[in-house]
Design a protein around this motif. Structure first.
Motif, PDB file in Angstrom:
ATOM      1  N   GLN A 268      -7.644  26.870  71.021  1.00  0.00           N
ATOM      2  CA  GLN A 268      -6.456  27.098  71.838  1.00  0.00           C
ATOM      3  C   GLN A 268      -5.268  26.333  71.252  1.00  0.00           C
ATOM      4  O   GLN A 268      -5.395  25.164  70.908  1.00  0.00           O
ATOM      5  CB  GLN A 268      -6.702  26.649  73.279  1.00  0.00           C
ATOM      6  N   LYS A 269      -4.143  27.038  71.155  1.00  0.00           N
ATOM      7  CA  LYS A 269      -2.920  26.401  70.671  1.00  0.00           C
ATOM      8  C   LYS A 269      -1.820  26.580  71.708  1.00  0.00           C
ATOM      9  O   LYS A 269      -1.681  27.660  72.300  1.00  0.00           O
ATOM     10  CB  LYS A 269      -2.480  27.016  69.341  1.00  0.00           C
ATOM     11  N   ALA A 270      -1.066  25.541  71.932  1.00  0.00           N
ATOM     12  CA  ALA A 270       0.011  25.611  72.920  1.00  0.00           C
ATOM     13  C   ALA A 270       1.042  26.655  72.510  1.00  0.00           C
ATOM     14  O   ALA A 270       1.616  27.350  73.361  1.00  0.00           O
ATOM     15  CB  ALA A 270       0.670  24.243  73.073  1.00  0.00           C
ATOM     16  N   ARG A 271       1.266  26.778  71.217  1.00  0.00           N
ATOM     17  CA  ARG A 271       2.247  27.756  70.729  1.00  0.00           C
ATOM     18  C   ARG A 271       1.734  28.357  69.422  1.00  0.00           C
ATOM     19  O   ARG A 271       1.405  27.638  68.481  1.00  0.00           O
ATOM     20  CB  ARG A 271       3.597  27.070  70.505  1.00  0.00           C
ATOM     21  N   LEU A 272       1.667  29.700  69.397  1.00  0.00           N
ATOM     22  CA  LEU A 272       1.218  30.371  68.184  1.00  0.00           C
ATOM     23  C   LEU A 272       2.363  30.463  67.181  1.00  0.00           C
ATOM     24  O   LEU A 272       3.515  30.707  67.549  1.00  0.00           O
ATOM     25  CB  LEU A 272       0.722  31.788  68.518  1.00  0.00           C
ATOM     26  N   LEU A 273       2.026  30.288  65.910  1.00  0.00           N
ATOM     27  CA  LEU A 273       3.001  30.436  64.842  1.00  0.00           C
ATOM     28  C   LEU A 273       2.955  31.871  64.315  1.00  0.00           C
ATOM     29  O   LEU A 273       1.955  32.584  64.502  1.00  0.00           O
ATOM     30  CB  LEU A 273       2.685  29.455  63.712  1.00  0.00           C
ATOM     31  N   TYR A 274       4.026  32.294  63.640  1.00  0.00           N
ATOM     32  CA  TYR A 274       4.021  33.640  63.069  1.00  0.00           C
ATOM     33  C   TYR A 274       2.873  33.793  62.074  1.00  0.00           C
ATOM     34  O   TYR A 274       2.281  34.874  61.939  1.00  0.00           O
ATOM     35  CB  TYR A 274       5.365  33.922  62.383  1.00  0.00           C
ATOM     36  N   SER A 275       2.539  32.703  61.403  1.00  0.00           N
ATOM     37  CA  SER A 275       1.422  32.761  60.448  1.00  0.00           C
ATOM     38  C   SER A 275       0.095  32.992  61.158  1.00  0.00           C
ATOM     39  O   SER A 275      -0.815  33.621  60.602  1.00  0.00           O
ATOM     40  CB  SER A 275       1.359  31.468  59.637  1.00  0.00           C
ATOM     41  N   ASP A 276      -0.018  32.501  62.392  1.00  0.00           N
ATOM     42  CA  ASP A 276      -1.245  32.722  63.172  1.00  0.00           C
ATOM     43  C   ASP A 276      -1.434  34.201  63.474  1.00  0.00           C
ATOM     44  O   ASP A 276      -2.571  34.705  63.513  1.00  0.00           O
ATOM     45  CB  ASP A 276      -1.189  31.951  64.490  1.00  0.00           C
ATOM     46  N   LEU A 277      -0.323  34.892  63.687  1.00  0.00           N
ATOM     47  CA  LEU A 277      -0.384  36.310  64.044  1.00  0.00           C
ATOM     48  C   LEU A 277      -0.868  37.172  62.885  1.00  0.00           C
ATOM     49  O   LEU A 277      -1.190  38.347  63.073  1.00  0.00           O
ATOM     50  CB  LEU A 277       0.997  36.802  64.506  1.00  0.00           C
ATOM     51  N   GLU A 278      -0.947  36.585  61.720  1.00  0.00           N
ATOM     52  CA  GLU A 278      -1.383  37.323  60.529  1.00  0.00           C
ATOM     53  C   GLU A 278      -2.847  37.068  60.194  1.00  0.00           C
ATOM     54  O   GLU A 278      -3.339  37.544  59.165  1.00  0.00           O
ATOM     55  CB  GLU A 278      -0.511  36.935  59.323  1.00  0.00           C
ATOM     56  N   ILE A 279      -3.550  36.330  61.035  1.00  0.00           N
ATOM     57  CA  ILE A 279      -4.949  36.017  60.738  1.00  0.00           C
ATOM     58  C   ILE A 279      -5.757  37.301  60.551  1.00  0.00           C
ATOM     59  O   ILE A 279      -5.620  38.275  61.313  1.00  0.00           O
ATOM     60  CB  ILE A 279      -5.578  35.136  61.845  1.00  0.00           C
ATOM     61  N   ASP A 280      -6.563  37.309  59.507  1.00  0.00           N
ATOM     62  CA  ASP A 280      -7.364  38.487  59.169  1.00  0.00           C
ATOM     63  C   ASP A 280      -8.634  38.477  60.017  1.00  0.00           C
ATOM     64  O   ASP A 280      -9.633  37.839  59.671  1.00  0.00           O
ATOM     65  CB  ASP A 280      -7.709  38.481  57.680  1.00  0.00           C
ATOM     66  N   SER A 281      -8.574  39.167  61.132  1.00  0.00           N
ATOM     67  CA  SER A 281      -9.716  39.221  62.052  1.00  0.00           C
ATOM     68  C   SER A 281      -9.651  40.517  62.843  1.00  0.00           C
ATOM     69  O   SER A 281      -8.564  40.954  63.240  1.00  0.00           O
ATOM     70  CB  SER A 281      -9.669  38.034  63.027  1.00  0.00           C
ATOM     71  N   PRO A 282     -10.804  41.162  63.065  1.00  0.00           N
ATOM     72  CA  PRO A 282     -10.807  42.395  63.876  1.00  0.00           C
ATOM     73  C   PRO A 282     -10.364  42.147  65.316  1.00  0.00           C
ATOM     74  O   PRO A 282     -10.031  43.093  66.030  1.00  0.00           O
ATOM     75  CB  PRO A 282     -12.267  42.859  63.791  1.00  0.00           C
ATOM     76  N   TYR A 283     -10.351  40.860  65.718  1.00  0.00           N
ATOM     77  CA  TYR A 283      -9.915  40.524  67.082  1.00  0.00           C
ATOM     78  C   TYR A 283      -8.395  40.401  67.189  1.00  0.00           C
ATOM     79  O   TYR A 283      -7.863  40.335  68.299  1.00  0.00           O
ATOM     80  CB  TYR A 283     -10.560  39.206  67.528  1.00  0.00           C
ATOM     81  N   ASN A 284      -7.710  40.349  66.053  1.00  0.00           N
ATOM     82  CA  ASN A 284      -6.257  40.166  66.062  1.00  0.00           C
ATOM     83  C   ASN A 284      -5.567  41.478  66.428  1.00  0.00           C
ATOM     84  O   ASN A 284      -5.416  42.377  65.592  1.00  0.00           O
ATOM     85  CB  ASN A 284      -5.780  39.670  64.699  1.00  0.00           C
ATOM     86  N   THR A 285      -5.113  41.586  67.674  1.00  0.00           N
ATOM     87  CA  THR A 285      -4.490  42.837  68.134  1.00  0.00           C
ATOM     88  C   THR A 285      -3.035  42.954  67.691  1.00  0.00           C
ATOM     89  O   THR A 285      -2.361  43.927  68.044  1.00  0.00           O
ATOM     90  CB  THR A 285      -4.574  42.950  69.671  1.00  0.00           C
ATOM     91  N   TYR A 286      -2.539  41.971  66.923  1.00  0.00           N
ATOM     92  CA  TYR A 286      -1.229  42.113  66.298  1.00  0.00           C
ATOM     93  C   TYR A 286      -1.345  42.920  65.002  1.00  0.00           C
ATOM     94  O   TYR A 286      -0.379  43.554  64.559  1.00  0.00           O
ATOM     95  CB  TYR A 286      -0.619  40.732  65.989  1.00  0.00           C
ATOM     96  N   ARG A 287      -2.531  42.895  64.410  1.00  0.00           N
ATOM     97  CA  ARG A 287      -2.731  43.595  63.138  1.00  0.00           C
ATOM     98  C   ARG A 287      -3.541  44.880  63.310  1.00  0.00           C
ATOM     99  O   ARG A 287      -3.456  45.788  62.483  1.00  0.00           O
ATOM    100  CB  ARG A 287      -3.460  42.688  62.145  1.00  0.00           C
ATOM    101  N   ASN A 288      -4.355  44.949  64.369  1.00  0.00           N
ATOM    102  CA  ASN A 288      -5.259  46.083  64.544  1.00  0.00           C
ATOM    103  C   ASN A 288      -4.926  46.861  65.817  1.00  0.00           C
ATOM    104  O   ASN A 288      -4.581  46.278  66.846  1.00  0.00           O
ATOM    105  CB  ASN A 288      -6.711  45.593  64.620  1.00  0.00           C
ATOM    106  N   GLU A 289      -5.069  48.164  65.731  1.00  0.00           N
ATOM    107  CA  GLU A 289      -4.840  49.003  66.902  1.00  0.00           C
ATOM    108  C   GLU A 289      -6.077  49.013  67.789  1.00  0.00           C
ATOM    109  O   GLU A 289      -7.191  48.743  67.344  1.00  0.00           O
ATOM    110  CB  GLU A 289      -4.504  50.435  66.461  1.00  0.00           C
ATOM    111  N   GLY A 290      -5.855  49.365  69.059  1.00  0.00           N
ATOM    112  CA  GLY A 290      -6.964  49.507  69.994  1.00  0.00           C
ATOM    113  C   GLY A 290      -7.472  48.174  70.514  1.00  0.00           C
ATOM    114  O   GLY A 290      -6.904  47.108  70.263  1.00  0.00           O
ATOM    115  N   LEU A 291      -8.579  48.246  71.232  1.00  0.00           N
ATOM    116  CA  LEU A 291      -9.204  47.041  71.770  1.00  0.00           C
ATOM    117  C   LEU A 291      -9.871  46.255  70.649  1.00  0.00           C
ATOM    118  O   LEU A 291     -10.273  46.832  69.635  1.00  0.00           O
ATOM    119  CB  LEU A 291     -10.270  47.419  72.815  1.00  0.00           C
ATOM    120  N   PRO A 292     -10.040  44.958  70.815  1.00  0.00           N
ATOM    121  CA  PRO A 292     -10.842  44.196  69.847  1.00  0.00           C
ATOM    122  C   PRO A 292     -12.286  44.684  69.899  1.00  0.00           C
ATOM    123  O   PRO A 292     -12.664  45.406  70.834  1.00  0.00           O
ATOM    124  CB  PRO A 292     -10.689  42.747  70.324  1.00  0.00           C
TER     125      PRO A 292
END
Length: 353
Positions: A268-292
């Motif tokens: 858990q992070k108090a504030r996400l960084l823009y770099s966090d939003l680029e994490i390569d993970s199927p759970y990252n809904t900023y990079r992947n469409e649909g549900l995790p």
């Protein structure tokens, strides 16, 4: 005459000595055993006779003499009201103390492992909590969470594995208060939590029919419910947020939910960084469409209900108010959303944020 009187006196003396001896023996037999701080467990079975009870107490070193105890019970009309159960006695207790305990059914309260899992906890948080309380071995618990095939209920639900799923039983362990036998194993704990999910799912009328209408699997329902659980603080907004998720899915818009990034990061992070939003993970809904690929937490029943029956609206966006309430501002368009973000920032400044 004197000789006869002498014989009678001698006989009388002997009788007195015998009586005194019996009294002294009886008194000694009724005295408490040597005191000890170590409790002695004793189980009184239903239908046990006073004679058997007395013999068992003597064998355990809790009374000196079974016959004396049995006679004491008879002389004081005791024994008929004794309650069966598991007891603990302390050597050195008096007859009255033992009798009072048996009459009042002062049985041992079985030791249990009682724990509460808050709604929205992840399986790793559950493992940390239970291992920290000494109830499970964390490594064993997590190994079982990652192998649903060992649980009948998970097999019946056909809980999916692979496909990028981090922990297969994530979302399936129902958050609630549990009170299990102290000897429960990691398998027992998980099985009970799975049973908790089954019981709560069964409380939803026509669940299968509603899933069919929604064109959802149970896994997808729990996944969406977990998003609602982690995103919503104000209970009244659950169905509204579920509606936004639904609207974005229908329009093939990325969900862009911060909670999925937190899950992908594993912290858990108090504030996400823009770099966090680029994490390569199927759970990252900023990079992947649909549900995790699977749930990101273990949702409660209200979040599950909200995901099953989301509120109909045209909202596509929401932002958390920065006024400390945890509620959201909803918007239909991106322009409205940008305005809400500015409103949220203003409330943060007003409230000293």
């Amino acid at each position: 005459m004197r000789r006869r009187a002498g014989k009678l006196g001698c006989l009388f003396l002997i009788i007195i000595v015998i009586i005194v001896g019996i009294v002294v023996y009886g008194w000694r037999a009724m005295q408490p055993t040597a005191a000890s701080e170590q409790p002695v467990a004793y189980t009184l079975e239903q239908g046990t006779s006073s004679a058997t009870l007395a013999n068992q107490l003597e064998e355990k070193g809790l009374i000196r003499n079974a016959t004396a105890f049995r006679l004491y019970l008879k002389m004081n009309s005791q024994g008929s009201q004794f309650k069966a159960g598991d007891y603990e006695f302390i050597p050195g207790m008096t007859y009255e103390q033992i009798i009072t305990k048996l009459n009042n059914a002062e049985v041992i309260v079985p030791k249990t492992m009682k724990f509460t899992i808050p709604e929205g906890y992840t399986v790793t948080q559950i493992a940390d909590k239970l291992s920290g309380e000494g109830f499970v071995d964390r490594a064993k618990f997590m190994a079982l969470v990652d192998d649903p095939s060992q649980f009948k209920q998970a097999r019946e639900w056909n809980v999916p594995t692979g496909k990028g799923i981090l922990h297969p039983l994530e979302g399936y362990l129902f958050p609630a208060t549990y009170n299990l036998p102290i000897e429960s194993t990691e398998e027992d704990v998980i099985a009970n939590m799975l049973a908790g999910t089954r019981t709560n799912l069964n409380s939803i009328k026509e669940l299968d029919a509603k899933l069919k209408v929604r064109k959802m699997t149970l896994h997808e329902l729990l996944t969406e419910a977990s998003l609602v659980e982690r995103e919503v603080v104000v209970p009244e907004e659950r169905a509204e947020v579920a509606g936004v998720i639904d609207n974005r899915l229908k329009k093939n818009m990325r969900l862009q939910i911060d909670a999925t990034v937190q899950y992908a990061l594993g912290k858990q992070k108090a504030r996400l960084l823009y770099s966090d939003l680029e994490i390569d993970s199927p759970y990252n809904t900023y990079r992947n469409e649909g549900l995790p690929p699977g749930p990101i937490a273990n949702p409660g029943i209200e979040a599950i209900r909200a995901a099953l029956e989301p509120k109909t609206s045209e909202y596509l966006y929401y932002v958390t108010k920065k006024d400390g309430t945890g509620s959201h501002l909803f918007a239909k368009t991106y322009q409205e959303h940008l305005k809400n973000i500015e409103i949220s920032k203003a409330t943060s400044s007003t409230n000293g944020g």
